[in-house]
Write a protein that holds these residues in place. Structure first.
Motif, PDB file in Angstrom:
ATOM      1  N   GLY A   1      -1.787 -21.450  36.492  1.00 48.63           N
ATOM      2  CA  GLY A   1      -2.786 -22.509  36.455  1.00 48.63           C
ATOM      3  C   GLY A   1      -2.336 -23.837  37.024  1.00 48.63           C
ATOM      4  N   ALA A   2      -1.192 -24.348  36.585  1.00 49.53           N
ATOM      5  CA  ALA A   2      -0.787 -25.701  36.964  1.00 49.53           C
ATOM      6  C   ALA A   2      -0.274 -25.798  38.395  1.00 49.53           C
ATOM      7  CB  ALA A   2       0.279 -26.216  35.990  1.00 49.53           C
TER       8      ALA A   2
ATOM      9  N   VAL B   1       1.142 -29.870  33.929  1.00 48.34           N
ATOM     10  CA  VAL B   1      -0.216 -30.249  33.535  1.00 48.34           C
ATOM     11  C   VAL B   1      -0.542 -31.608  34.136  1.00 48.34           C
ATOM     12  CG1 VAL B   1      -0.045 -28.891  31.415  1.00 48.34           C
ATOM     13  CG2 VAL B   1       0.536 -31.332  31.366  1.00 48.34           C
ATOM     14  N   PRO B   2      -1.824 -31.958  34.278  1.00 49.16           N
ATOM     15  CA  PRO B   2      -2.178 -33.266  34.838  1.00 49.16           C
ATOM     16  C   PRO B   2      -1.517 -34.409  34.069  1.00 49.16           C
ATOM     17  CG  PRO B   2      -4.116 -31.867  34.678  1.00 49.16           C
ATOM     18  CD  PRO B   2      -3.027 -31.145  33.972  1.00 49.16           C
ATOM     19  N   THR B   3      -1.217 -35.494  34.787  1.00 53.64           N
ATOM     20  CA  THR B   3      -0.510 -36.617  34.163  1.00 53.64           C
ATOM     21  C   THR B   3      -1.239 -37.140  32.929  1.00 53.64           C
ATOM     22  OG1 THR B   3      -1.600 -38.106  35.740  1.00 53.64           O
ATOM     23  CG2 THR B   3       0.610 -37.334  36.293  1.00 53.64           C
TER      24      THR B   3
ATOM     25  N   LEU C   1      15.132 -29.942  41.307  1.00 57.29           N
ATOM     26  CA  LEU C   1      13.818 -29.528  40.786  1.00 57.29           C
ATOM     27  C   LEU C   1      12.776 -30.608  41.047  1.00 57.29           C
ATOM     28  CD1 LEU C   1      12.829 -27.540  37.766  1.00 57.29           C
ATOM     29  CD2 LEU C   1      11.929 -29.872  37.823  1.00 57.29           C
ATOM     30  N   ILE C   2      11.594 -30.183  41.499  1.00 52.99           N
ATOM     31  CA  ILE C   2      10.435 -31.065  41.649  1.00 52.99           C
ATOM     32  C   ILE C   2       9.357 -30.580  40.693  1.00 52.99           C
ATOM     33  CG2 ILE C   2       8.651 -31.920  43.210  1.00 52.99           C
ATOM     34  CD1 ILE C   2      10.533 -31.333  45.557  1.00 52.99           C
ATOM     35  N   ASP C   3       9.027 -31.396  39.699  1.00 48.81           N
ATOM     36  CA  ASP C   3       7.961 -31.076  38.753  1.00 48.81           C
ATOM     37  C   ASP C   3       6.693 -31.773  39.236  1.00 48.81           C
ATOM     38  OD1 ASP C   3       7.166 -29.669  36.486  1.00 48.81           O
ATOM     39  OD2 ASP C   3       7.389 -31.408  35.174  1.00 48.81           O
ATOM     40  N   LEU C   4       5.631 -31.001  39.435  1.00 52.96           N
ATOM     41  CA  LEU C   4       4.472 -31.481  40.193  1.00 52.96           C
ATOM     42  C   LEU C   4       3.189 -31.349  39.374  1.00 52.96           C
ATOM     43  CD1 LEU C   4       4.111 -32.539  43.117  1.00 52.96           C
ATOM     44  CD2 LEU C   4       3.630 -30.195  43.806  1.00 52.96           C
ATOM     45  N   PRO C   5       2.719 -32.433  38.756  1.00 53.58           N
ATOM     46  CA  PRO C   5       1.477 -32.367  37.980  1.00 53.58           C
ATOM     47  C   PRO C   5       0.290 -31.924  38.842  1.00 53.58           C
ATOM     48  CG  PRO C   5       2.690 -34.361  37.446  1.00 53.58           C
ATOM     49  CD  PRO C   5       3.376 -33.747  38.637  1.00 53.58           C
ATOM     50  N   LYS C   6      -0.660 -31.289  38.191  1.00 55.85           N
ATOM     51  CA  LYS C   6      -1.783 -30.697  38.922  1.00 55.85           C
ATOM     52  C   LYS C   6      -2.642 -31.761  39.603  1.00 55.85           C
ATOM     53  CE  LYS C   6      -5.202 -27.014  38.283  1.00 55.85           C
ATOM     54  NZ  LYS C   6      -5.795 -26.071  37.296  1.00 55.85           N
TER      55      LYS C   6
END
Length: 571
Positions: free
Chosen positions: A25-26, A100-102, A155-160
């Protein structure tokens, strides 16, 4: 042009052609963007751990940055073992995780975890993109850091919502240059040269930094010019050909007797890109007790960390070796020449005296002999190992030609590494011959990747050594836990031939020594992926062995162990 599409195009600009992942999903906007970017081949694995290990294997074999992708929560955490393996073995990787979105961060939203915070101990750096405008700097820095100095994972964490945000105002991505590697200081080179000139019993101790620094040829030239006996770590194997007359083999817990005895008697260790790992040194306080140390490494943190360096040479390994090679040519034929010649002769004689034997009695398959024969038959192959007894047999008996062709989970020792890493190695060069050597315990940790192998029709050849036990744990319980065998029985293994066949993989079986050559020929002749199931003795052990809390000269073998095994012979 949203953030996800900009990121996909940025990956192309960074030279990425293959990435390994699993959607959710994300991370779905990024997967939607991939639909329109044919330059990127996405390989759908069957478990996120497989994605991380496949990217890991791709990077180890090619020297390029491996890329893996997963969704938030469990998708991200399933990557962590492969990311941690990349950190401790210095493998360049970029892991991209959905978030998840910010606006939902911190609310315990569905599949929300603090991946940014959780990743800190196992990466060179982590990024959490909080707006689409941060993407150019984040992507550029991530690949620069992964490649620079001592390589490693980022690592790149990427909100939706960042993936979905408008990115039409962002410029096309331009890769950042990697940091220049500092040249060694002349003073440190002079100190090293002085110690080398004075030594009568020198030993070169080579590690994984040789391949990481693209210094294989410089290392070989240095060995040939100095004529100094050489030992290698698990990750250094192949830096010098297994057949080179100065190569004494691997040192350490399952190292060769010639290598371990040479190190214990040396008066100088010339350490090239190695870090005095406990599996190499045995009891550190008694490791090479007579030796002074020249330590060359690109990472200043490693020099003097575990063993004081009498001469620490920090900087580019290629430059260091090239300068020392020139200097040594003028200094190594002085008054210590006869002593060094006698030392070299003694080391080479021991290598012959303690060379492994392959004439095991009995009709059943002797794993070391099979692996040696396979390595001779497939001389130019990549060999990818899982973790356990088979891993050590490969290290001891495979005829290594180059360190990038030996892929193994060294410092982390992660079971389940072999099959997905072999997939990565095959995808970085579809024309290469890739052989995965696994055990019946290890292969079941990521056996679902047989489906990936079949889907992409990758001609990886799997050699499955089946002793119906967790072999290395069983060996330690036999030797050091009074034969109290606790939870090592795998006698209820599945029928691996039927299992491979169910995945659409051609499968063969061998259980007799006389059939090994025929089985190897059939395996290598298979057009696509294939598995050779090899039944071996449950009681077979890896010899020699340095027991815990002993120095490397205190090796034991089948004659001095509590129980003699039918197929292991004196080293």
């Amino acid at each position: 042009m949203n953030g996800a599409r900009w990121l996909a195009q940025a990956l192309v600009a960074e030279g990425v052609d293959t990435l390994f992942g699993y959607p959710g999903g994300a991370i779905m906007p990024f997967y939607d963007a991939l639909y329109d970017v044919p330059e990127l081949q996405h390989v759908l694995v069957r478990h996120e751990q497989g994605a991380a290990f496949a990217a890991n294997g791709y990077a180890r074999a090619s020297g390029r940055v491996g890329v893996c992708v997963a969704t938030s929560g469990p998708g991200a955490t399933n990557l962590f073992t492969g990311i941690a393996d990349a950190l401790v073995d210095s493998v360049p990787m970029v892991a991209i995780t959905g978030q998840v979105p910010t606006g939902l961060m911190g609310t315990d939203a569905f599949q929300e975890l603090d991946v940014f915070g959780m990743s800190f101990p196992m990466v060179k750096h982590s990024f959490l993109a909080r707006s689409v405008d941060e993407l150019p700097n984040i992507v550029g820095e991530a690949f620069r850091l992964a490649r620079s100095g001592r390589p490693g994972p980022v690592l790149i964490d990427l909100p939706k919502d960042v993936q979905n945000a408008d990115a039409s105002h962002l410029p096309p991505h331009v890769p950042q240059p990697i940091d220049d590697v500092e040249a060694p200081k002349d003073a440190s080179l002079h100190e090293a040269l002085a110690l080398i000139s004075l030594a009568q019993r020198p030993v070169i101790y080579g590690g994984g930094g040789i391949a990481l620094g693209d210094a294989v040829q410089d290392f070989r030239t240095f060995v040939d010019a100095t004529q100094i006996p050489t030992v290698l770590t698990l990750k250094g194997l192949g830096a010098l050909s297994s057949k080179h007359p100065l190569n004494l083999g691997m040192l350490g817990m399952h190292g060769s007797r010639a290598a371990n005895l040479a190190v214990q008697e040396a008066d100088l260790l010339i350490v090239v890109g190695a870090r005095f790992d406990d599996r190499a040194t045995g009891k550190l306080a008694e490791f090479a007790p007579h030796a002074r140390v020249v330590h060359m490494d690109v990472d200043a943190c490693e020099i003097g960390k575990l063993r004081v360096a009498d001469a620490g040479v920090r900087g580019d390994i290629c430059t260091t070796l090239a300068k020392l090679t020139l200097a040594c040519a003028a200094h190594l034929h002085g008054r210590n020449g006869p002593a060094r010649k006698a030392w070299r002769s003694q080391c080479q004689q021991r290598a012959l005296q303690f060379a492994p034997r392959y004439d095991a009695p009995g009709a059943t398959v002797y794993a070391p002999a099979l692996l040696k024969r396979l390595s001779e038959t497939a001389a130019d192959a990549f060999v990818v190992c899982d973790v356990g007894q088979h891993q050590m047999w490969v290290a001891q008996h495979w005829q290594m030609q180059h360190p990038r062709k030996h892929l193994t989970s060294g410092a982390l020792g992660a079971m389940g590494f072999g099959l997905p890493a072999a997939i990565g190695a095959q995808l970085q060069d579809r024309t290469a011959q890739v052989i995965c050597v696994s055990g019946d315990g290890s292969i079941q940790m990521n056996i679902q990747e047989l489906a990936t192998l079949r889907r992409y029709n990758l001609p990886v050849k799997i050699v499955l050594l089946d002793n119906q036990a967790l072999g290395m744990v069983r060996q330690w319980q036999e030797l050091f836990f009074e034969q109290r065998y606790s939870e090592i029985d795998l006698s209820d293994n599945p029928d691996f031939i039927a299992l491979a066949t169910a995945f659409g993989i051609e499968a063969l079986h061998v259980d007799r020594a006389g059939d090994v050559d025929t089985a190897i020929a059939a395996l290598l002749a298979a057009k696509g992926p294939a598995l050779l199931h090899v039944a071996i003795d449950t009681t077979a052990n890896v010899w020699p062995l340095v027991p815990p809390n002993r120095n490397n000269a205190q090796m034991i073998d089948d004659a001095s162990s509590p129980k003699e095994t039918p197929h292991a012979l004196p080293a």
